[in-house]
Motif scaffolding. Structure first.
Motif, PDB file in Angstrom:
ATOM      1  N   SER A  23      57.223  44.421 -36.503  1.00  0.00           N
ATOM      2  CA  SER A  23      58.528  44.377 -37.137  1.00  0.00           C
ATOM      3  C   SER A  23      58.470  45.123 -38.478  1.00  0.00           C
ATOM      4  O   SER A  23      57.473  45.016 -39.206  1.00  0.00           O
ATOM      5  CB  SER A  23      58.955  42.926 -37.346  1.00  0.00           C
ATOM      6  OG  SER A  23      57.895  42.196 -37.876  1.00  0.00           O
TER       7      SER A  23
ATOM      8  N   GLU B  98      55.873  39.064 -28.895  1.00  0.00           N
ATOM      9  CA  GLU B  98      54.581  39.295 -29.564  1.00  0.00           C
ATOM     10  C   GLU B  98      54.586  38.898 -31.025  1.00  0.00           C
ATOM     11  O   GLU B  98      53.611  38.350 -31.544  1.00  0.00           O
ATOM     12  CB  GLU B  98      54.190  40.783 -29.467  1.00  0.00           C
ATOM     13  CG  GLU B  98      53.810  41.250 -28.080  1.00  0.00           C
ATOM     14  CD  GLU B  98      55.001  41.714 -27.278  1.00  0.00           C
ATOM     15  OE1 GLU B  98      56.141  41.569 -27.762  1.00  0.00           O
ATOM     16  OE2 GLU B  98      54.806  42.200 -26.146  1.00  0.00           O
ATOM     17  N   ASN B  99      55.695  39.183 -31.718  1.00  0.00           N
ATOM     18  CA  ASN B  99      55.720  38.941 -33.167  1.00  0.00           C
ATOM     19  C   ASN B  99      56.308  37.588 -33.554  1.00  0.00           C
ATOM     20  O   ASN B  99      56.557  37.329 -34.719  1.00  0.00           O
ATOM     21  CB  ASN B  99      56.495  40.052 -33.869  1.00  0.00           C
ATOM     22  CG  ASN B  99      55.746  41.362 -33.789  1.00  0.00           C
ATOM     23  OD1 ASN B  99      54.531  41.392 -33.942  1.00  0.00           O
ATOM     24  ND2 ASN B  99      56.444  42.446 -33.496  1.00  0.00           N
TER      25      ASN B  99
ATOM     26  N   ILE C 162      52.458  46.626 -29.013  1.00  0.00           N
ATOM     27  CA  ILE C 162      53.041  45.556 -29.816  1.00  0.00           C
ATOM     28  C   ILE C 162      53.844  46.207 -30.934  1.00  0.00           C
ATOM     29  O   ILE C 162      53.268  46.842 -31.821  1.00  0.00           O
ATOM     30  CB  ILE C 162      51.966  44.629 -30.388  1.00  0.00           C
ATOM     31  CG1 ILE C 162      51.245  43.923 -29.237  1.00  0.00           C
ATOM     32  CG2 ILE C 162      52.551  43.622 -31.352  1.00  0.00           C
ATOM     33  CD1 ILE C 162      50.059  43.149 -29.640  1.00  0.00           C
ATOM     34  N   SER C 163      55.160  46.083 -30.832  1.00  0.00           N
ATOM     35  CA  SER C 163      55.970  46.717 -31.872  1.00  0.00           C
ATOM     36  C   SER C 163      55.969  45.835 -33.110  1.00  0.00           C
ATOM     37  O   SER C 163      56.354  44.673 -33.063  1.00  0.00           O
ATOM     38  CB  SER C 163      57.390  46.914 -31.367  1.00  0.00           C
ATOM     39  OG  SER C 163      57.877  45.679 -30.901  1.00  0.00           O
TER      40      SER C 163
ATOM     41  N   ARG D 209      55.332  52.678 -24.003  1.00  0.00           N
ATOM     42  CA  ARG D 209      55.783  52.406 -25.366  1.00  0.00           C
ATOM     43  C   ARG D 209      54.648  51.680 -26.088  1.00  0.00           C
ATOM     44  O   ARG D 209      53.667  51.262 -25.474  1.00  0.00           O
ATOM     45  CB  ARG D 209      57.040  51.541 -25.362  1.00  0.00           C
ATOM     46  CG  ARG D 209      56.852  50.214 -24.627  1.00  0.00           C
ATOM     47  CD  ARG D 209      58.143  49.425 -24.624  1.00  0.00           C
ATOM     48  NE  ARG D 209      58.081  48.318 -23.695  1.00  0.00           N
ATOM     49  CZ  ARG D 209      57.533  47.145 -23.947  1.00  0.00           C
ATOM     50  NH1 ARG D 209      56.977  46.898 -25.098  1.00  0.00           N
ATOM     51  NH2 ARG D 209      57.508  46.192 -23.038  1.00  0.00           N
TER      52      ARG D 209
ATOM     53  N   ASP E 110      56.533  38.865 -22.629  1.00  0.00           N
ATOM     54  CA  ASP E 110      56.604  40.160 -23.299  1.00  0.00           C
ATOM     55  C   ASP E 110      57.898  40.205 -24.121  1.00  0.00           C
ATOM     56  O   ASP E 110      58.939  39.714 -23.698  1.00  0.00           O
ATOM     57  CB  ASP E 110      56.518  41.335 -22.325  1.00  0.00           C
ATOM     58  CG  ASP E 110      57.328  41.128 -21.075  1.00  0.00           C
ATOM     59  OD1 ASP E 110      57.486  39.961 -20.700  1.00  0.00           O
ATOM     60  OD2 ASP E 110      57.813  42.097 -20.489  1.00  0.00           O
TER      61      ASP E 110
ATOM     62  N   SER F 135      50.918  37.333 -30.607  1.00  0.00           N
ATOM     63  CA  SER F 135      49.948  38.386 -30.294  1.00  0.00           C
ATOM     64  C   SER F 135      48.644  38.158 -31.051  1.00  0.00           C
ATOM     65  O   SER F 135      47.564  38.412 -30.533  1.00  0.00           O
ATOM     66  CB  SER F 135      50.528  39.766 -30.602  1.00  0.00           C
ATOM     67  OG  SER F 135      50.847  39.855 -31.954  1.00  0.00           O
TER      68      SER F 135
END
Lengths: 254, 381
Positions: free
Chosen positions: B116, A136-137, B113-114, B110, A133, A101
């Motif tokens: 962590s 992202e991390n 970008i969740s 939602r 999707d 991301s």
């Protein structure tokens, strides 16, 4: 035809030192098409691509991209042009210390004044567009080669460029991932109307995505064929073009 | 009558239908040129008026891309958060297609970008401890593999990559000569100058030569030279092996049957251990010359008396000690440089970290080992 040329290459000569790599190359790329540059190894495909994206200045001739003559323009014009083009490098060229991301968000944060939250939403849209999707991390080192290319594509598309350049998009991918990437290229071209210039020698990919191809030749240092890939395969009178399309080994020429 | 506001390539107007909520009419192209103002203005409106429902009339939208859709998503998010209703009406086929490609229906439901979750302090402490333990384990196994590789080279000298070794000798030793010479000369100059100010008061000018010679050959010569070598060569070793690790060249060596330690580490260690003591000797000579310039130029000493006092002060043991220190420090620099290179994981950033760590660790080891030398010499010397 009435089609608008978005890239015009006129009498381009490329040299490395004394060695001439490309000699008097002239062609146009039209708006909205998928244009493929192909040829055997060492024929100057990547050199031509570097000229099209302004990494190398031509020895002679002109390269006009989206109205700007990049062979002879000031830095400001060139910087503005860079925001209208996107490049997918062979390895994806993602920044290893950044998550996917962050990689995709970098140009958006740099060149737009969108709020941070909106940037995150846009990044997730871009990653969704390339079917990433949920990643992202992840860091680039944590994903596969095919995913790296897709993430690189999402980054290249971050600012909705008018032209996307691909350097060997299928290189190093398994056949299924390669087909998936070709589908993605077709899908993006159809849904966003982005002009795409692809350097490759993967025949399957060429038949699948190319609207028009040019073929470079190492011996003449020029273009030996131009047009529809399947038509060239079936009707070209040039021996080398026929050999190339029919996957026959190139005969040693004198 | 709805009043329209112009934004680059589009314009929008808001009509209030009372209890039914508000309708936003958008005309023209929704793209990157107007996404930011559209987001800012519509968000400000929603935050101020808190409408129970917001309808976007898309009838006259001629073009929409992901930036345009982003404006809709951001307004949708705000409305959903305030428990309001958001809907799109009169969406034409092209716009519908883009919204479907972007999965507009699920966007905004939602967090985009969740992030962590950051682990707690104990988890981080535990992670760091495990990492250190694993590093220590690797360090010990690396010492072992270097010892085995060195033993193999001693048993079969022909297996040493002599070309590489000579090349590293040149890079570590010969190429470092100008900078080591210059810094040592200046160091000698400074030491002589500073001590002269004090010793001159007691008429002990001649002892400037003793001070410079002893301090340089026993302590400062090896330390300064090795700090320079750590900065030049230790970092280069780490960067070289680290880059090879990233580009899978080390794996290639291994799978081709070459032992990476013997191939990559041994030439560097041999080159460093051979060349650094010589560099230390050069450093001593240049520093003494620096002191001599001050002694002759400022303290009215003659060249002969300065040199004679230097020779009188120095013993062969002092010079030999500098040599030994140089060799030991060189071994540490090459070892830690290569170790950090092999510890690289990931990409370019990791190579940078390894390089920094190689230099910092080398300097720490040099100072620490020098302290050990001092203690040993104090009791056994």
């Amino acid at each position: 035809m009435g089609r608008q040329a978005i890239i015009q290459v006129k009498d381009l000569v490329a040299k490395y030192g004394e060695d001439t790599i490309l000699d008097n190359i002239t062609f146009d790329v039209y708006e909205g098409e998928i244009f493929v540059i192909l040829g055997g190894s060492g024929c100057g495909k990547s050199t031509l691509l570097k000229h099209l994206i302004g990494l190398i200045k031509p020895y002679a001739g002109r390269v006009i991209v989206d109205g700007d003559d990049i062979s002879n323009c000031d830095d400001k014009t060139f910087q503005k042009l860079l925001m209208r083009i996107g490049i997918l490098y062979q390895s994806g060229a993602l920044f290893g210390s950044m998550t996917l991301s962050e990689n995709v968000g970098l140009p958006i944060e740099e060149y737009t004044d969108l709020p941070k939250q909106a940037v995150d939403t846009l990044v997730s849209m871009k990653l969704r567009l390339v079917d990433l999707d949920g990643y992202e991390n992840h860091l680039p080192s944590e994903i596969s080669g095919g995913m790296k290319k897709r993430a690189g594509l999402a980054r290249a598309m971050a600012l909705n460029p008018k032209i996307l350049f691909f350097d060997e998009p299928s290189a190093g991918l398994d056949p299924i991932t390669s087909v998936e990437l070709d589908d993605l290229i077709n899908h993006l071209n159809r849904s966003l109307g982005t002009t795409m210039v692809i350097v490759t020698h993967e025949l399957e990919s060429i038949y699948k995505v190319a609207h028009r191809v040019i073929m470079l030749d190492k011996r003449t240092k020029g273009i030996i064929a131009e047009g529809d890939a399947k038509y060239l395969r079936d009707h070209s009178k040039n021996k080398f073009v026929k050999y190339f399309f029919n996957r026959q080994a190139e005969k040693k020429r004198q | 009558m709805t009043e329209y506001k112009k934004l680059q390539s589009c314009q929008y107007g808001i009509s209030d239908s009372g209890e039914e909520g508000v309708t936003v009419h958008i005309q023209g192209s929704m793209d990157e040129s107007n996404a930011t103002p559209l987001i800012n203005e519509l968000s400000a409106f929603v935050k101020k008026k808190h409408p129970s429902s917001l309808t976007v009339d898309m009838e006259k939208v001629t073009f929409l891309n992901d930036f345009g859709a982003l404006a809709l998503v951001e307004v949708k998010k705000l409305m959903t958060r305030g428990r309001g209703v958001f809907r799109l009406i009169n969406v034409n086929e092209n716009v519908e297609k883009v919204l479907s490609v972007l999965s507009f229906d699920v966007l905004g439901e939602r967090s985009a970008i969740s992030k962590s979750a950051t682990p707690g302090a104990f988890v981080r402490l535990g992670d760091a401890t495990l990492r250190q333990a694993s590093d220590l384990k690797y360090m010990i196994s690396f010492i072992g593999s270097v010892c085995i590789a060195m033993a193999q080279v001693i048993r079969h000298p022909g297996s040493l990559r002599t070309d590489d070794t000579f090349s590293y000798m040149q890079k570590t030793g010969v190429d470092a000569l100008p900078i080591v010479g210059l810094i040592s000369f200046l160091l000698g100059l400074i030491m002589a100058f500073m001590s002269a100010v004090q010793l001159e008061q007691f008429g002990a000018n001649i002892y400037v030569a003793s001070l410079v010679a002893l301090a340089m050959t026993r302590e400062l010569g090896p330390i300064m030279t090795c700090i320079i070598v750590a900065g030049r060569s230790g970092s280069a070793f780490a960067a070289e092996i680290g880059t090879m690790k990233v580009s899978e060249e080390v794996d290639a060596l291994f799978t081709m049957g070459f032992e990476p330690t013997r191939y990559l580490v041994v030439p560097k260690i041999i080159a460093s251990v051979t060349m650094v003591p010589l560099l230390v000797l050069f450093s001593d000579i240049f520093a003494i010359f620096g002191g001599l310039v001050v002694g002759v130029g400022m303290l009215d000493l003659t060249v002969n008396s300065y040199v004679a006092q230097t020779i009188k002060t120095l013993t062969l043991f002092d010079v030999f000690l500098g040599f030994i220190k140089g060799a030991v420090f060189a071994l540490l620099i090459a070892w830690v440089g290569c170790l950090r290179g092999f510890q690289v994981r990931g990409g370019a950033a990791s190579v940078g970290q390894a390089t920094t760590s190689a230099v910092v660790s080398s300097i720490f080891l040099i100072i620490m080992t020098n302290s050990i030398f001092s203690v040993i010499l104090r009791y056994w010397g």
